[in-house]
Design a protein around this motif. Structure first.
Motif, PDB file in Angstrom:
ATOM      1  N   ARG A 135      48.942 -12.310   2.110  1.00 16.57           N
ATOM      2  CA  ARG A 135      49.798 -13.040   3.050  1.00 16.57           C
ATOM      3  C   ARG A 135      48.943 -13.993   3.906  1.00 16.57           C
ATOM      4  O   ARG A 135      48.769 -13.801   5.105  1.00 16.57           O
ATOM      5  CB  ARG A 135      50.550 -12.038   3.934  1.00 16.57           C
ATOM      6  N   PHE A 136      48.406 -15.037   3.242  1.00 12.30           N
ATOM      7  CA  PHE A 136      47.577 -16.023   3.952  1.00 12.30           C
ATOM      8  C   PHE A 136      48.357 -16.693   5.087  1.00 12.30           C
ATOM      9  O   PHE A 136      47.787 -17.204   6.034  1.00 12.30           O
ATOM     10  CB  PHE A 136      47.083 -17.100   2.982  1.00 12.30           C
ATOM     11  N   ASP A 137      49.705 -16.685   4.945  1.00 13.60           N
ATOM     12  CA  ASP A 137      50.541 -17.356   5.957  1.00 13.60           C
ATOM     13  C   ASP A 137      50.437 -16.678   7.323  1.00 13.60           C
ATOM     14  O   ASP A 137      50.821 -17.273   8.330  1.00 13.60           O
ATOM     15  CB  ASP A 137      52.004 -17.380   5.491  1.00 13.60           C
ATOM     16  N   LEU A 138      49.943 -15.433   7.371  1.00 16.15           N
ATOM     17  CA  LEU A 138      49.831 -14.740   8.664  1.00 16.15           C
ATOM     18  C   LEU A 138      48.592 -15.188   9.447  1.00 16.15           C
ATOM     19  O   LEU A 138      48.424 -14.837  10.608  1.00 16.15           O
ATOM     20  CB  LEU A 138      49.751 -13.220   8.437  1.00 16.15           C
ATOM     21  N   LEU A 139      47.710 -15.943   8.784  1.00 15.92           N
ATOM     22  CA  LEU A 139      46.443 -16.335   9.427  1.00 15.92           C
ATOM     23  C   LEU A 139      46.594 -17.618  10.229  1.00 15.92           C
ATOM     24  O   LEU A 139      47.364 -18.502   9.849  1.00 15.92           O
ATOM     25  CB  LEU A 139      45.369 -16.563   8.355  1.00 15.92           C
ATOM     26  N   GLU A 140      45.805 -17.713  11.313  1.00 19.97           N
ATOM     27  CA  GLU A 140      45.707 -19.001  12.023  1.00 19.97           C
ATOM     28  C   GLU A 140      44.620 -19.792  11.302  1.00 19.97           C
ATOM     29  O   GLU A 140      43.424 -19.668  11.607  1.00 19.97           O
ATOM     30  CB  GLU A 140      45.298 -18.755  13.484  1.00 19.97           C
ATOM     31  N   LEU A 141      45.026 -20.546  10.302  1.00 21.43           N
ATOM     32  CA  LEU A 141      44.057 -21.153   9.374  1.00 21.43           C
ATOM     33  C   LEU A 141      43.009 -22.025  10.076  1.00 21.43           C
ATOM     34  O   LEU A 141      41.861 -22.084   9.661  1.00 21.43           O
ATOM     35  CB  LEU A 141      44.786 -21.970   8.304  1.00 21.43           C
TER      36      LEU A 141
ATOM     37  N   GLU B  84      49.124 -25.014  -0.713  1.00 17.40           N
ATOM     38  CA  GLU B  84      50.433 -25.348  -0.129  1.00 17.40           C
ATOM     39  C   GLU B  84      50.477 -25.106   1.377  1.00 17.40           C
ATOM     40  O   GLU B  84      51.220 -25.741   2.107  1.00 17.40           O
ATOM     41  CB  GLU B  84      51.547 -24.558  -0.841  1.00 17.40           C
ATOM     42  N   LEU B  85      49.644 -24.186   1.846  1.00 12.67           N
ATOM     43  CA  LEU B  85      49.563 -23.949   3.295  1.00 12.67           C
ATOM     44  C   LEU B  85      48.721 -25.017   3.993  1.00 12.67           C
ATOM     45  O   LEU B  85      48.554 -24.999   5.206  1.00 12.67           O
ATOM     46  CB  LEU B  85      48.962 -22.564   3.575  1.00 12.67           C
ATOM     47  N   GLY B  86      48.133 -25.904   3.181  1.00 16.96           N
ATOM     48  CA  GLY B  86      47.378 -27.019   3.758  1.00 16.96           C
ATOM     49  C   GLY B  86      45.874 -26.799   3.815  1.00 16.96           C
ATOM     50  O   GLY B  86      45.137 -27.620   4.358  1.00 16.96           O
ATOM     51  N   TRP B  87      45.402 -25.697   3.234  1.00 15.23           N
ATOM     52  CA  TRP B  87      43.948 -25.454   3.264  1.00 15.23           C
ATOM     53  C   TRP B  87      43.229 -26.468   2.384  1.00 15.23           C
ATOM     54  O   TRP B  87      43.655 -26.735   1.260  1.00 15.23           O
ATOM     55  CB  TRP B  87      43.644 -24.025   2.772  1.00 15.23           C
ATOM     56  N   ARG B  88      42.134 -27.059   2.885  1.00  9.86           N
ATOM     57  CA  ARG B  88      41.385 -28.023   2.080  1.00  9.86           C
ATOM     58  C   ARG B  88      39.868 -27.844   2.235  1.00  9.86           C
ATOM     59  O   ARG B  88      39.114 -28.736   1.897  1.00  9.86           O
ATOM     60  CB  ARG B  88      41.732 -29.475   2.465  1.00  9.86           C
ATOM     61  N   ARG B  89      39.438 -26.715   2.741  1.00 10.37           N
ATOM     62  CA  ARG B  89      37.981 -26.562   2.906  1.00 10.37           C
ATOM     63  C   ARG B  89      37.450 -25.562   1.884  1.00 10.37           C
ATOM     64  O   ARG B  89      38.042 -25.335   0.850  1.00 10.37           O
ATOM     65  CB  ARG B  89      37.675 -26.133   4.343  1.00 10.37           C
ATOM     66  N   SER B  90      36.327 -24.959   2.249  1.00 14.30           N
ATOM     67  CA  SER B  90      35.628 -24.094   1.300  1.00 14.30           C
ATOM     68  C   SER B  90      36.346 -22.748   1.103  1.00 14.30           C
ATOM     69  O   SER B  90      37.005 -22.250   2.017  1.00 14.30           O
ATOM     70  CB  SER B  90      34.219 -23.877   1.848  1.00 14.30           C
ATOM     71  N   VAL B  91      36.198 -22.191  -0.086  1.00 16.54           N
ATOM     72  CA  VAL B  91      36.774 -20.881  -0.388  1.00 16.54           C
ATOM     73  C   VAL B  91      35.651 -19.958  -0.851  1.00 16.54           C
ATOM     74  O   VAL B  91      34.876 -20.307  -1.744  1.00 16.54           O
ATOM     75  CB  VAL B  91      37.855 -20.996  -1.493  1.00 16.54           C
ATOM     76  N   PHE B  92      35.566 -18.804  -0.213  1.00 16.45           N
ATOM     77  CA  PHE B  92      34.526 -17.834  -0.565  1.00 16.45           C
ATOM     78  C   PHE B  92      35.144 -16.743  -1.433  1.00 16.45           C
ATOM     79  O   PHE B  92      36.116 -16.108  -1.022  1.00 16.45           O
ATOM     80  CB  PHE B  92      33.941 -17.240   0.722  1.00 16.45           C
ATOM     81  N   LEU B  93      34.607 -16.547  -2.628  1.00 20.79           N
ATOM     82  CA  LEU B  93      35.057 -15.433  -3.465  1.00 20.79           C
ATOM     83  C   LEU B  93      34.263 -14.216  -3.028  1.00 20.79           C
ATOM     84  O   LEU B  93      33.065 -14.137  -3.271  1.00 20.79           O
ATOM     85  CB  LEU B  93      34.841 -15.752  -4.945  1.00 20.79           C
ATOM     86  N   VAL B  94      34.939 -13.296  -2.362  1.00 20.86           N
ATOM     87  CA  VAL B  94      34.225 -12.222  -1.672  1.00 20.86           C
ATOM     88  C   VAL B  94      33.738 -11.113  -2.597  1.00 20.86           C
ATOM     89  O   VAL B  94      33.173 -10.125  -2.125  1.00 20.86           O
ATOM     90  CB  VAL B  94      35.105 -11.582  -0.565  1.00 20.86           C
ATOM     91  N   ASP B  95      33.925 -11.257  -3.888  1.00 18.25           N
ATOM     92  CA  ASP B  95      33.481 -10.235  -4.846  1.00 18.25           C
ATOM     93  C   ASP B  95      32.021  -9.886  -4.559  1.00 18.25           C
ATOM     94  O   ASP B  95      31.202 -10.785  -4.367  1.00 18.25           O
ATOM     95  CB  ASP B  95      33.561 -10.774  -6.284  1.00 18.25           C
TER      96      ASP B  95
ATOM     97  N   GLU C 279      43.392 -30.870 -11.694  1.00 19.75           N
ATOM     98  CA  GLU C 279      44.777 -31.305 -11.425  1.00 19.75           C
ATOM     99  C   GLU C 279      45.031 -31.575  -9.937  1.00 19.75           C
ATOM    100  O   GLU C 279      45.909 -32.343  -9.578  1.00 19.75           O
ATOM    101  CB  GLU C 279      45.768 -30.237 -11.915  1.00 19.75           C
ATOM    102  N   HIS C 280      44.269 -30.937  -9.081  1.00 21.43           N
ATOM    103  CA  HIS C 280      44.491 -31.102  -7.637  1.00 21.43           C
ATOM    104  C   HIS C 280      43.411 -31.954  -6.968  1.00 21.43           C
ATOM    105  O   HIS C 280      43.356 -32.028  -5.738  1.00 21.43           O
ATOM    106  CB  HIS C 280      44.580 -29.730  -6.965  1.00 21.43           C
ATOM    107  N   GLY C 281      42.555 -32.572  -7.768  1.00 15.69           N
ATOM    108  CA  GLY C 281      41.523 -33.450  -7.200  1.00 15.69           C
ATOM    109  C   GLY C 281      40.372 -32.697  -6.546  1.00 15.69           C
ATOM    110  O   GLY C 281      39.745 -33.186  -5.619  1.00 15.69           O
ATOM    111  N   TYR C 282      40.086 -31.501  -7.047  1.00 16.52           N
ATOM    112  CA  TYR C 282      38.974 -30.674  -6.534  1.00 16.52           C
ATOM    113  C   TYR C 282      39.050 -30.491  -5.010  1.00 16.52           C
ATOM    114  O   TYR C 282      38.141 -30.870  -4.282  1.00 16.52           O
ATOM    115  CB  TYR C 282      37.621 -31.285  -6.907  1.00 16.52           C
ATOM    116  N   PRO C 283      40.155 -29.902  -4.511  1.00 18.67           N
ATOM    117  CA  PRO C 283      40.279 -29.774  -3.057  1.00 18.67           C
ATOM    118  C   PRO C 283      39.369 -28.722  -2.432  1.00 18.67           C
ATOM    119  O   PRO C 283      39.113 -28.763  -1.236  1.00 18.67           O
ATOM    120  CB  PRO C 283      41.746 -29.361  -2.879  1.00 18.67           C
TER     121      PRO C 283
END
Ligand code: SF4
Length: 542
Positions: free
Chosen positions: A158-164, A212-223, A246-250
């Protein structure tokens, strides 16, 4: 059910990066992925609110609104976890706790007031908890009894619960578990040695949700080891590449992996093509004997230096973790780490003194040998500045002082600029830019590349003022900037952002020394040489 999810506060650590976050106007590095996953696993008819205590306080209105409080955290957060449980109980609210700390030490005094202990992996135990609530139970303990859930049906968090806006990076998880057997590691205790992965479709759905929530920065794969199941990673990466195209490497990606990544060129190439930019390696030490003692045998199979070189040459920036205090360690371990980091040029080398974590093979062995120090500072929460929480095989003061010296040497501001400069010269241009150009020449670049915001400008001005004008680093700083612009312009922006981290390390160097000296001052005198623990560790098979 109005459910208030609380993520406890972290103390200041190597990774908290306050100075950097201040520069870029963010509050925290990463969001509480575990808690938003818990939120997705609970009944979606429940109303939910999430408060990350690293972002903001729990307000009186939050407490008044709640009918149930759910708290999850790691060992390092346990002090605040206890405080939040007490605050909820003072308001008469039922409290459920879970996450790594509760799962590894459910009877810890910090958790005493909690009504429900929802342990192990939530896919199994959260439904049991919900059933108990529906039955009207007012307390309970739910465990998975050694069962490890299949994560292919885990819902999108539920990423929508975060203050992004509060976070510098977002996190997602592809796999749980690691096939290796490092003696000090709690990951294999919590998640097992058979890595379980999500499907490519699941991970892509998570990225789509973030997009879709508007995130456009870095993503950490926490594995803890992204390449633990190489077969499945190689199924994921083509799907990830396609989604990025397809999304322009966001998004740019970062993750953690075992050193054997260097032996798989195809895998590194695939990662780079998906826009993985950095990878954290648990190198631990260049001392082969210590690696063997720690059962980190995968790090002894080929030259660590060559592995770092290969990963760097593939286009992935290496970050690495190092540890001092292994059994049988010879004098000068800290210095050997400094030499290794200097030779390889790794910009971010995290260092710590070895800690025994509950329920690990190392914990069991040290307990049997009577060497655990239960009332140590480390027992209050594992941190990079904690002294070892067991009796080592060489004087603890020697280990601590080598550690302080090594940390100070690694982050001496001139040495840091020099190291980062030479390292960035070796990084090839980002391959994804070419792929993006070939596939969709008209697509917009991601926001991080589109232009410079006022926040970036302000951060740049502060860094230039401090490192390029006010401090004695000024000549080295300008020479490095000019050199990078001339010799590797494709990496110029990344180089400047890593240089900015000098601000954090400069402060953290002082914290390391102060906190360790405070702990050393409280230690009893060192026992005579003959009374020390033998350098031959007794290994307990697991
Ligand atoms: S490689 Fe990393 S995650 Fe795997 S067992 Fe060793 S320390 Fe744990």
């Amino acid at each position: 059910m109005r459910t208030l999810l609380i993520y406890p506060e972290f103390p200041k650590t190597f990774w908290s990066y306050e100075k950097i976050l201040e520069l870029i106007n963010r509050k925290v590095l990463l969001p509480p992925l575990g808690l938003v996953t818990v939120a997705a696993l609970l009944p979606q008819s429940w109303e939910m609110k999430l408060v990350d205590r690293n972002v903001r306080e729990v307000t009186a209105a939050d407490w008044d609104w709640a009918e149930l409080v759910v708290i999850s955290g790691m060992i390092v957060q346990k002090a605040d976890m206890a405080e939040q449980i007490a605050r909820a109980k003072a308001r008469g609210l039922p409290v459920a706790v879970g996450g790594p700390f509760a799962s590894s030490t459910p009877d810890a005094p910090e958790l005493e007031l909690a009504d429900f202990k929802v342990l192990d992996e939530g896919e199994i135990t959260l439904p049991l908890f919900v059933e108990a609530l529906e039955r009207g139970d007012t307390s309970g303990r739910f465990t998975a009894n050694g069962e490890k859930p299949d994560v292919t049906s885990t819902p999108v968090p539920r990423f929508d619960l975060l203050e992004l806006d509060a976070y510098s990076e977002m996190s997602v998880q592809f796999s749980r578990g690691c096939p290796f057997n490092c003696e000090f590691c709690d990951i294999i205790v919590l998640y097992g040695r058979k890595p379980r992965t999500k499907t490519p479709e699941q991970l892509v759905a998570e990225l789509q949700c973030l997009y879709e929530l508007g995130w456009r920065r870095s993503v950490f794969l926490v594995d803890d080891n992204f390449i633990g199941n190489k077969r499945n990673v190689k199924l994921l990466l083509p799907a990830l590449r396609q989604w990025q195209i397809e999304h322009g490497y966001p998004f740019s990606f970062a993750t953690e992996a075992s050193v054997d990544l260097a032996a798989d060129q195809e895998l590194m190439d695939q990662m780079v093509e998906c826009r993985f930019e950095s990878v954290f390696l648990g190198i631990e030490t260049p001392d082969a004997a210590s690696l063997e003692t720690a059962r980190k045998l995968q790090n002894t199979r080929s030259s660590l230096e060559e592995s770092v070189e290969k990963i760097t040459a593939s286009g992935l920036r290496v970050m690495a973790g190092f540890i001092v205090g292994f059994d049988g360690e010879q004098r000068g371990a800290g210095n050997r780490i400094v030499e290794f980091v200097t030779r390889t040029g790794i910009p971010h080398a995290m260092m710590g003194m070895l800690q025994a974590l509950p329920n690990t093979a190392m914990w069991t062995r040290l307990e049997q040998e009577g060497r655990l120090i239960q009332d140590s500072a480390a027992a209050k929460g594992v941190n990079q500045t904690n002294l070892l929480n067991f009796v080592p095989t060489r004087p603890i003061r020697d280990i601590a002082s080598e550690y302080m010296e090594a940390f100070a040497a690694l982050y001496e501001p001139h040495a840091y600029i020099e190291r980062v400069y030479h390292y960035f010269l070796k990084l090839p241009p980002q391959r994804y830019r070419q792929i993006r150009q070939e596939n969709s020449p008209s697509v917009q670049t991601s926001s991080s590349e589109r232009g410079i915001s006022w926040i970036d400008l302000r951060a740049l001005a502060i860094v230039v003022w401090r490192q390029g004008i006010r401090r004695s680093t000024r000549w080295r700083f300008w020479r490095a900037l000019l050199g990078m612009a001339l010799h590797n312009p494709a990496r110029f922006t990344g180089f400047v952002s890593i240089l900015a981290h000098n601000e954090h390390f400069l402060e953290y160097r002082g914290i390391v020394r102060r906190e360790i000296e405070e702990q050393l001052a409280l230690l009893p005198p060192e026992p005579p040489e003959t009374a020390r623990v033998t350098a031959e560790p007794v290994l307990v098979p697991n």
